[in-house]
Scaffold this motif. Structure first.
Motif, mmCIF file in Angstrom:
data_model
loop_
_atom_site.group_PDB
_atom_site.id
_atom_site.type_symbol
_atom_site.label_atom_id
_atom_site.label_comp_id
_atom_site.label_asym_id
_atom_site.label_seq_id
_atom_site.Cartn_x
_atom_site.Cartn_y
_atom_site.Cartn_z
ATOM 1 N N MET A 448 27.633 -32.036 51.229
ATOM 2 C CA MET A 448 27.211 -31.213 50.094
ATOM 3 C C MET A 448 27.522 -29.743 50.349
ATOM 4 O O MET A 448 28.006 -29.031 49.456
ATOM 5 C CB MET A 448 25.716 -31.415 49.842
ATOM 6 N N GLN A 449 27.244 -29.285 51.563
ATOM 7 C CA GLN A 449 27.534 -27.891 51.900
ATOM 8 C C GLN A 449 29.031 -27.599 51.834
ATOM 9 O O GLN A 449 29.447 -26.519 51.393
ATOM 10 C CB GLN A 449 26.983 -27.577 53.290
ATOM 11 N N ALA A 450 29.846 -28.572 52.249
ATOM 12 C CA ALA A 450 31.293 -28.387 52.203
ATOM 13 C C ALA A 450 31.795 -28.306 50.766
ATOM 14 O O ALA A 450 32.662 -27.488 50.435
ATOM 15 C CB ALA A 450 31.988 -29.536 52.946
ATOM 16 N N VAL A 451 31.239 -29.149 49.892
ATOM 17 C CA VAL A 451 31.618 -29.116 48.478
ATOM 18 C C VAL A 451 31.212 -27.776 47.859
ATOM 19 O O VAL A 451 31.985 -27.148 47.126
ATOM 20 C CB VAL A 451 30.965 -30.286 47.726
ATOM 21 N N LYS A 452 29.996 -27.347 48.148
ATOM 22 C CA LYS A 452 29.510 -26.060 47.628
ATOM 23 C C LYS A 452 30.412 -24.918 48.080
ATOM 24 O O LYS A 452 30.807 -24.055 47.278
ATOM 25 C CB LYS A 452 28.071 -25.832 48.108
ATOM 26 N N ALA A 453 30.769 -24.894 49.356
ATOM 27 C CA ALA A 453 31.608 -23.824 49.891
ATOM 28 C C ALA A 453 33.002 -23.842 49.267
ATOM 29 O O ALA A 453 33.611 -22.789 49.034
ATOM 30 C CB ALA A 453 31.713 -23.942 51.412
ATOM 31 N N ALA A 454 33.518 -25.038 48.990
ATOM 32 C CA ALA A 454 34.863 -25.149 48.421
ATOM 33 C C ALA A 454 34.903 -24.690 46.972
ATOM 34 O O ALA A 454 35.827 -23.980 46.555
ATOM 35 C CB ALA A 454 35.342 -26.590 48.528
ATOM 36 N N LEU A 455 33.900 -25.083 46.181
ATOM 37 C CA LEU A 455 33.910 -24.758 44.757
ATOM 38 C C LEU A 455 33.310 -23.387 44.462
ATOM 39 O O LEU A 455 33.676 -22.748 43.475
ATOM 40 C CB LEU A 455 33.153 -25.827 43.968
ATOM 41 N N ASP A 456 32.381 -22.961 45.293
ATOM 42 C CA ASP A 456 31.672 -21.701 45.042
ATOM 43 C C ASP A 456 31.649 -20.853 46.315
ATOM 44 O O ASP A 456 30.589 -20.615 46.903
ATOM 45 C CB ASP A 456 30.246 -22.015 44.570
ATOM 46 N N PRO A 457 32.811 -20.386 46.775
ATOM 47 C CA PRO A 457 32.878 -19.692 48.071
ATOM 48 C C PRO A 457 32.058 -18.403 48.119
ATOM 49 O O PRO A 457 31.620 -17.993 49.194
ATOM 50 C CB PRO A 457 34.379 -19.409 48.239
ATOM 51 N N ASN A 458 31.825 -17.766 46.960
ATOM 52 C CA ASN A 458 31.036 -16.539 46.937
ATOM 53 C C ASN A 458 29.537 -16.821 46.797
ATOM 54 O O ASN A 458 28.726 -15.885 46.857
ATOM 55 C CB ASN A 458 31.498 -15.634 45.806
ATOM 56 N N GLY A 459 29.190 -18.097 46.589
ATOM 57 C CA GLY A 459 27.783 -18.462 46.500
ATOM 58 C C GLY A 459 27.044 -17.857 45.333
ATOM 59 O O GLY A 459 25.849 -17.558 45.421
ATOM 60 N N ILE A 460 27.732 -17.708 44.180
ATOM 61 C CA ILE A 460 27.088 -17.046 43.033
ATOM 62 C C ILE A 460 26.287 -17.998 42.155
ATOM 63 O O ILE A 460 25.421 -17.555 41.402
ATOM 64 C CB ILE A 460 28.124 -16.307 42.155
ATOM 65 N N MET A 461 26.554 -19.306 42.236
ATOM 66 C CA MET A 461 25.940 -20.241 41.302
ATOM 67 C C MET A 461 24.578 -20.704 41.765
ATOM 68 O O MET A 461 24.452 -21.455 42.739
ATOM 69 C CB MET A 461 26.865 -21.447 41.062
ATOM 70 N N ASN A 462 23.556 -20.217 41.083
ATOM 71 C CA ASN A 462 22.168 -20.611 41.327
ATOM 72 C C ASN A 462 21.824 -20.606 42.822
ATOM 73 O O ASN A 462 21.369 -21.611 43.391
ATOM 74 C CB ASN A 462 21.875 -21.990 40.726
ATOM 75 N N PRO A 463 22.019 -19.473 43.495
ATOM 76 C CA PRO A 463 21.765 -19.424 44.944
ATOM 77 C C PRO A 463 20.313 -19.727 45.269
ATOM 78 O O PRO A 463 19.394 -19.319 44.566
ATOM 79 C CB PRO A 463 22.128 -17.978 45.307
ATOM 80 N N GLY A 464 20.132 -20.458 46.367
ATOM 81 C CA GLY A 464 18.787 -20.842 46.797
ATOM 82 C C GLY A 464 18.327 -22.174 46.265
ATOM 83 O O GLY A 464 17.319 -22.700 46.710
ATOM 84 N N VAL A 465 19.071 -22.747 45.318
ATOM 85 C CA VAL A 465 18.716 -24.057 44.778
ATOM 86 C C VAL A 465 19.385 -25.159 45.601
ATOM 87 O O VAL A 465 20.556 -25.043 45.967
ATOM 88 C CB VAL A 465 19.146 -24.165 43.300
ATOM 89 N N MET A 466 18.653 -26.163 45.923
ATOM 90 C CA MET A 466 19.105 -27.382 46.584
ATOM 91 C C MET A 466 19.440 -27.166 48.061
ATOM 92 O O MET A 466 18.845 -27.776 48.940
ATOM 93 C CB MET A 466 20.278 -28.029 45.855
ATOM 94 N N LEU A 467 20.396 -26.327 48.362
ATOM 95 C CA LEU A 467 20.846 -26.134 49.747
ATOM 96 C C LEU A 467 20.290 -24.825 50.297
ATOM 97 O O LEU A 467 20.435 -23.783 49.657
ATOM 98 C CB LEU A 467 22.365 -26.117 49.806
#
Length: 467
Positions: A448-467
């Motif tokens: 999940m973390q790898a998918v998040k990093a690949a699609l959202d490398p800047n971490g702008i989408m709903n930060p703090g949710v889920m991961l």
């Protein structure tokens, strides 16, 4: 990754690329969740009118490293719609994107904007003599994009499945601002990774859903509803098996009701009519939908269950008014719970055969922790229980704020031991990130973390949710 606040200057510069009135100052309604446990901040509120507008906004946020909090109907119960910490985000509400784009009755498909309220999707389906079967207590305000982002469930999952099972295709804006045109009506498409199912249940962390193609179903011509008194959860489970043997896949709902919930209802919602003079400790609400003979099928089921000592009393709705009264009981239980105020609420799922033993073990554990009251109710047909802990009579939930975490850990430990899930249908949000780390499979979390990093490398989408 360092994020920047959504300032008025940022909004002013971006406003030149968007229709007038897209931006506003977020009111309190956008900054808190229903249970009052999370309060967020918001620098700017954006209300786009189209998917192209959403794309423009996300591209600008990605370039400026501004956090985006997607906001649906605001009905989520795990804090996913507010951001309590970090630079003030841009709150993105799709409340202006509410079009029913198309209805295809012969295909049993409806295409809608993601901001469409769930009840309006249901109404559009009904106008075409079809059913969109997702049904939630919040359906009058929940929006379909949020339902999909949390993979919402509801009372009809037993027959029709979760949000994921009801979706054929999506349109979405990805974290870099690209539009994914995946709103297909196909039921078979083996052409690569399933981005639809990746975005469903992602809680806005991998992009913003802007449109959906949803499954419709024929309207049952005969519908029957009954309340049956059972001696125990084990009897309720055996009654479900008996119902399946009699009615097969015609069972659309099978809800377990606890006596404590009925007592809360009687105390806080006296206008809700109770069907029994003496409130039973356990009962089930059963609904069938079929071509013909639903009431007769329920009568046959009740007779067989009575003979097997699985029920001791019951009533079958004789008209739409009685059916509505039965469902009103189920729908008002969460309202009564909120009026009482829970110490800790748990949206859990278990293997069906484990439900009765879980209830026994969890109740014993809670009794050791204090003089709490328990309301255990929910969707027994799919193993989803709402196991909620309340303070003793005369005390408030706030008297036990320091014990909430310990109570939840005790419940989740038992759920985990039975092979269950600490989040059945409400999602992870911000409330359950620690639980995901503790109970989640390490390999899955890493993926999940790898998918998040690949699609959202800047971490702008709903930060703090889920991961």
């Amino acid at each position: 990754m360092t994020l920047n606040p959504a300032t008025s200057d940022f909004a002013t510069q971006l406003a030149a690329q968007l229709p007038e009135g897209t931006f506003d100052v977020p009111s309190q309604a956008y900054l808190e969740e229903p249970r009052g446990r999370y309060f967020g901040s918001g620098g700017v509120l954006a209300k786009p009118r189209s998917t192209a507008d959403v794309s423009t906004i996300i591209k600008a946020c990605a370039a400026a490293r501004v956090a985006v909090v997607p906001f649906g109907g605001g009905t989520g119960l795990v804090g996913g719609q507010v951001m309590p910490e970090g630079p003030a985000p841009l709150i993105l509400s799709l409340e202006r994107m509410t079009s029913v784009r198309a209805v295809h009755p012969l295909e049993n498909v409806i295409e809608v904007d993601a901001g469409t309220i769930l009840a309006d999707v249901q109404a559009a389906a009904e106008a075409a003599d079809r059913v969109f079967p997702m049904s939630l207590g919040s359906e009058g305000s929940a929006r379909i994009g949020g339902n999909l982002s949390t993979n919402a469930g509801g009372v009809n999952v037993l027959r029709y499945g979760n949000a994921r099972d009801l979706c054929l295709g999506l349109e979405a804006v990805l974290p870099n601002g690209d539009i994914w045109h995946g709103m297909t009506r196909l039921r078979k498409d083996n052409t690569g990774y399933d981005l639809r199912n990746l975005l469903i249940g992602a809680e806005g962390t991998l992009g913003v859903i802007t449109g959906a193609a949803l499954k419709l179903f024929p309207r049952p011509r005969s519908q029957g509803t009954a309340l049956m008194v059972v001696p125990s959860p084990q009897a309720a489970l055996e009654l479900l098996a008996l119902a399946r043997s009699h009615a097969g896949e015609s069972i659309s709902a099978f809800e377990l009701l606890h006596g404590q919930g009925l007592r809360f209802l009687a105390d806080t919602q006296p206008d809700v009519r109770m069907p029994f003079v003496t409130l039973p400790e356990w009962s089930v609400l059963v609904e069938l939908g079929m071509g013909a003979g639903a009431d007769e099928a329920l009568e046959t089921l009740f007779s067989a269950a009575l003979e097997a000592d699985l029920v001791s009393d019951g009533m079958i709705a004789q008209n739409t008014r009685q059916r509505a009264e039965m469902w009103s009981i189920r729908e008002h239980i969460p309202i009564a719970n909120k009026a009482i105020g829970s110490v800790a609420s748990h949206d859990i799922s278990l293997p069906l055969s484990a439900v009765p033993e879980f209830i026994i073990k969890a109740s014993a554990q809670v009794a050791q922790m204090g003089p709490y009251r328990i309301n255990c109710f929910g969707h027994l047909g799919d193993g989803n229980l709402h196991y909620n802990i309340f303070p003793p009579l005369g005390q408030s939930r706030h008297d036990f704020d320091d014990r909430r975490h310990d109570v939840s850990v005790a419940i989740y430990d038992i759920v985990h031991a039975f092979g269950g899930s600490f989040s059945a249908e409400h999602g992870v949000g911000r409330m359950k990130t620690d639980a995901l780390r503790h109970y989640g499979d390490p390999a899955r979390i890493a993926a999940m973390q790898a998918v998040k990093a690949a699609l959202d490398p800047n971490g702008i989408m709903n930060p703090g949710v889920m991961l």
